[in-house]
Motif scaffolding. Sequence first.
Motif, PDB file in Angstrom:
ATOM      1  N   GLY A 168      -3.446   3.828   9.387  1.00 23.66           N
ATOM      2  CA  GLY A 168      -2.345   3.786  10.340  1.00 23.66           C
ATOM      3  C   GLY A 168      -1.039   3.326   9.726  1.00 23.66           C
ATOM      4  O   GLY A 168       0.037   3.661  10.223  1.00 23.66           O
ATOM      5  N   VAL A 169      -1.104   2.541   8.641  1.00 21.97           N
ATOM      6  CA  VAL A 169       0.115   2.072   7.983  1.00 21.97           C
ATOM      7  C   VAL A 169       0.340   2.755   6.641  1.00 21.97           C
ATOM      8  O   VAL A 169       1.441   2.730   6.102  1.00 21.97           O
ATOM      9  N   CYS A 170      -0.721   3.378   6.088  1.00 16.83           N
ATOM     10  CA  CYS A 170      -0.611   4.075   4.813  1.00 16.83           C
ATOM     11  C   CYS A 170      -1.575   5.248   4.811  1.00 16.83           C
ATOM     12  O   CYS A 170      -2.759   5.088   4.474  1.00 16.83           O
ATOM     13  N   PRO A 171      -1.123   6.442   5.203  1.00 13.99           N
ATOM     14  CA  PRO A 171      -2.014   7.601   5.333  1.00 13.99           C
ATOM     15  C   PRO A 171      -2.708   8.021   4.044  1.00 13.99           C
ATOM     16  O   PRO A 171      -3.710   8.747   4.095  1.00 13.99           O
ATOM     17  N   SER A 172      -2.205   7.560   2.895  1.00 16.84           N
ATOM     18  CA  SER A 172      -2.809   7.983   1.627  1.00 16.84           C
ATOM     19  C   SER A 172      -3.837   6.997   1.089  1.00 16.84           C
ATOM     20  O   SER A 172      -4.425   7.237   0.030  1.00 16.84           O
ATOM     21  N   VAL A 173      -4.090   5.901   1.802  1.00 19.03           N
ATOM     22  CA  VAL A 173      -4.992   4.887   1.267  1.00 19.03           C
ATOM     23  C   VAL A 173      -6.418   5.417   1.165  1.00 19.03           C
ATOM     24  O   VAL A 173      -6.882   6.200   1.992  1.00 19.03           O
ATOM     25  N   ARG A 212      -1.735   6.569  -5.072  1.00 15.66           N
ATOM     26  CA  ARG A 212      -3.188   6.553  -4.875  1.00 15.66           C
ATOM     27  C   ARG A 212      -3.712   5.137  -4.615  1.00 15.66           C
ATOM     28  O   ARG A 212      -4.528   4.610  -5.371  1.00 15.66           O
ATOM     29  N   PRO A 213      -3.238   4.485  -3.573  1.00 16.82           N
ATOM     30  CA  PRO A 213      -3.688   3.113  -3.297  1.00 16.82           C
ATOM     31  C   PRO A 213      -5.178   3.055  -2.980  1.00 16.82           C
ATOM     32  O   PRO A 213      -5.683   3.784  -2.127  1.00 16.82           O
ATOM     33  N   LEU A 214      -5.871   2.160  -3.667  1.00 14.67           N
ATOM     34  CA  LEU A 214      -7.303   1.989  -3.488  1.00 14.67           C
ATOM     35  C   LEU A 214      -7.588   0.609  -2.898  1.00 14.67           C
ATOM     36  O   LEU A 214      -7.059  -0.401  -3.367  1.00 14.67           O
ATOM     37  N   LEU A 266       0.825  -1.209   0.000  1.00 14.36           N
ATOM     38  CA  LEU A 266       0.000   0.000   0.000  1.00 14.36           C
ATOM     39  C   LEU A 266       0.857   1.256   0.000  1.00 14.36           C
ATOM     40  O   LEU A 266       0.599   2.202  -0.750  1.00 14.36           O
ATOM     41  N   ARG A 267       1.889   1.268   0.840  1.00 14.73           N
ATOM     42  CA  ARG A 267       2.737   2.464   0.944  1.00 14.73           C
ATOM     43  C   ARG A 267       3.519   2.736  -0.341  1.00 14.73           C
ATOM     44  O   ARG A 267       3.851   3.884  -0.635  1.00 14.73           O
ATOM     45  N   PRO A 313      -8.403   0.052 -10.845  1.00 13.94           N
ATOM     46  CA  PRO A 313      -8.260  -1.262 -10.226  1.00 13.94           C
ATOM     47  C   PRO A 313      -7.787  -1.147  -8.781  1.00 13.94           C
ATOM     48  O   PRO A 313      -6.804  -0.466  -8.505  1.00 13.94           O
ATOM     49  N   PRO A 314      -8.480  -1.778  -7.848  1.00 13.74           N
ATOM     50  CA  PRO A 314      -8.068  -1.704  -6.445  1.00 13.74           C
ATOM     51  C   PRO A 314      -6.814  -2.524  -6.183  1.00 13.74           C
ATOM     52  O   PRO A 314      -6.592  -3.570  -6.803  1.00 13.74           O
ATOM     53  N   LEU A 315      -6.007  -2.032  -5.255  1.00 17.39           N
ATOM     54  CA  LEU A 315      -4.795  -2.742  -4.869  1.00 17.39           C
ATOM     55  C   LEU A 315      -5.124  -3.883  -3.905  1.00 17.39           C
ATOM     56  O   LEU A 315      -4.453  -4.914  -3.903  1.00 17.39           O
ATOM     57  N   VAL A 316      -6.157  -3.693  -3.100  1.00 20.64           N
ATOM     58  CA  VAL A 316      -6.623  -4.721  -2.175  1.00 20.64           C
ATOM     59  C   VAL A 316      -8.139  -4.814  -2.274  1.00 20.64           C
ATOM     60  O   VAL A 316      -8.822  -3.788  -2.292  1.00 20.64           O
ATOM     61  N   ILE A 317      -8.653  -6.031  -2.352  1.00 20.70           N
ATOM     62  CA  ILE A 317     -10.091  -6.284  -2.265  1.00 20.70           C
ATOM     63  C   ILE A 317     -10.317  -7.194  -1.069  1.00 20.70           C
ATOM     64  O   ILE A 317      -9.756  -8.288  -1.010  1.00 20.70           O
TER      65      ILE A 317
END
Length: 263
Positions: free
Chosen positions: A62-67, A38-40, A33-34, A104-108
């Motif tokens: 908490g681990v990636c403020p831009s998520v 623009r992590p989605l 994510l970091r 496309p999302p990075l995590v689903i």
Amino acid sequence: MPKPIGEITRGTTGHNRLRRADRWIAGVHGRLLRGANRPLVVDLGYGASHTTTLEMFLRLRGVCPSVEVVGIEIDPARVAAAKPYERPGLSFALGGFELPVDRPPLVIRAFNVLRQYGEAEAWGYWAMLRERVAPDGVIVEGTCSEVGHRAVWAALDRSGPRTLTLSARFDGFTRPSDLAERLPKTLIHRNVPGEPIHAFLRDFDHAWAVNAPLGSYGSRQRWIASAETLAGTWPVAEHPPSGGRSRWRLGEITLPWSAITPR
């Protein structure tokens, strides 16, 4: 707007129900994510309450403020009820497995969604999500108990399922095979003699019994020792970020999907 793909679930949810999966995503995939622009993250089928999506958003921030997190639900009433809780970086949308998002999302994360479908349908929806996740992304699909004390999930990428993780609160089970009721839909009917997942759970129970004397030091120590015993015969993850004592002490154990692929 095209009709969302999927069926409405029961929608049961509650505070901290998915904390185990969130903790795993943050710990194992926080670097992913970091490192993204623009992590989605998509929370698919969040249920009757916005709670677990909001909790996921706060934990991942908490681990990636831009998520950015988008909760997707197929029930319009549930989406309407969640809208007042939107904030910068957190939104809710009407949809299903087609994932109505702008990239496309990075995590689903899809929890307790496929439980109502048949095994063949579950494999089909896995394939659909794999087409929609980012090229380097991950799908976390599984089920958990009503209060989140027992959970099992598969992690997939575009090529297919990669790992299976079992996670439990130490006072939430009698023996590890109690988690069998939470296996993903693609595995739950395969827990029969002759199938690898059945053999793994059998050996996990045996390791748990062998290490019973360590229970006097607490169930955490017994779980860690059981994982070390299993590592002698099964390819469980033994090193960070997905394995080793740092994950085992949380009541987790992860192994490659190839070890338990249904026959």
